[in-house]
Scaffold this motif. Structure first.
Motif: not given
Ligand SMILES: NC(=O)C1=CN([C@@H]2O[C@H](COP(=O)(O)OP(=O)(O)OC[C@H]3O[C@@H](n4cnc5c(N)ncnc54)[C@H](O)[C@@H]3O)[C@@H](O)[C@H]2O)C=CC1
Ligand SMILES: O=C(O)[C@@H]1CCC=N1
Length: 263
Positions: A221-225, A227-228, A231
């Protein structure tokens, strides 16, 4: 089809298991020569030397590359009458095979262990073989999984991906589990979760029309877990660089082994 297998350990044994399970080869049509007896499918003959009598339809070479000269010394005369020599020896090319075993058409290839389940990959490096040899090899390898014919540097890269790839992934499963364990998940639970997650993700990637990249986006999800976490893997192409260095190291070692085999 009659088959002789010179060296049938972890890898050739996985191929043999699947050949017999799939019905591609009958157990009683196989003669294995191993340094000492190993567990093999029921009905397969296993001995310390090749049988007497006419050469078979195919000979499979499954010893370690360092054992090539030794087995050639023992068996080259017997193998000379066979039409095809299928070799799974890393870093041993067609020219080296022909020098060791003159007579049969040499077919070097790189399989991987999941062939035992019919879910392996076989990369074959025999671009100039006659059509009928290619057809026979294709038919024999089909029950093992995906078959890809490649040559030159493409073969070198594909061979390490296929041959070594399962080991890289087994390491990844362990690393995933260890990371969860370090954060407090019990050892056995972490191992079970990591394996189930990799198995489920691989099965989904194999059946879903979306690419692995698109599937990763479907999880994140954009900005979600997710993605973290992604990254971290993507930072400076960290995972890409790690995999490139990993495959390059295996390919370099294969080339060293090839140079040693050429003498
Ligand atoms: N293990 C793997 O995942 C893969 C292995 N390979 C290739 O498969 C080959 C074998 O590897 P593994 O199966 O892992 O090794 P392994 O040690 O399990 O099997 C080698 C077999 O050769 C037999 N052997 C050794 N010397 C012999 C002799 N003088 N006469 C008759 N038999 C003899 C041994 O008894 C043993 O059963 C290697 O050349 C390797 O490059 C290729 C792709 C993947
Ligand atoms: O490690 C090796 O040399 C062999 C070839 C690919 C997998 N195992």
């Amino acid at each position: 089809m009659r088959v002789w297998m010179i060296g049938c350990g972890n890898m050739a044994g996985a191929m043999l298991t699947r050949w017999i399970e799939s019905g591609a080869v009958k157990a009683e049509a196989v003669d294995v020569v191993n340094r000492k007896d190993r567990a093999l499918p029921a009905g397969v003959r296993q001995a310390r030397a090749l049988p007497t009598g006419a050469a078979p339809d195919i000979v499979v070479l499954g010893v370690k590359p360092q054992q090539l000269d030794e087995v050639a010394g023992h068996y080259a005369d017997r193998v000379a009458g066979a039409p095809i020599l299928l070799s799974i020896l890393a870093g041993v090319d067609a020219a080296v095979l022909t020098r060791a075993f003159p007579g049969p058409v040499p077919v070097p290839m790189m399989p991987n262990l999941p062939v035992a389940l019919g879910q392996g990959v076989c990369v074959v490096n025999a671009p100039d073989v006659p059509t009928e040899v290619r057809a026979r090899v294709d038919a024999l390898l089909a029950p093992l999984g995906d078959v890809i014919w490649a040559a030159g540097t493409v073969y070198a890269a594909a061979a390490v991906l296929a041959g070594c790839g399962p080991a890289y992934l087994f390491r990844f499963i362990d690393a995933l589990a260890r990371a969860a364990e370090a954060m407090g998940v019990a050892h056995d639970d972490a191992a079970r979760l990591a394996l189930a997650t990799v198995r489920g993700a691989a099965a989904l990637a194999a059946t879903d029309p979306r690419s692995p990249g698109a599937l990763a986006d479907a999880v994140a999800s954009p900005g979600g877990t997710t993605r973290a976490g992604l990254n971290v893997l993507d930072d400076g192409a960290a995972l890409d660089r790690l995999m490139q260095a990993t495959l390059a190291a295996s390919a370099a070692r294969a080339e060293e082994m090839a140079a040693a085999a050429r003498g």
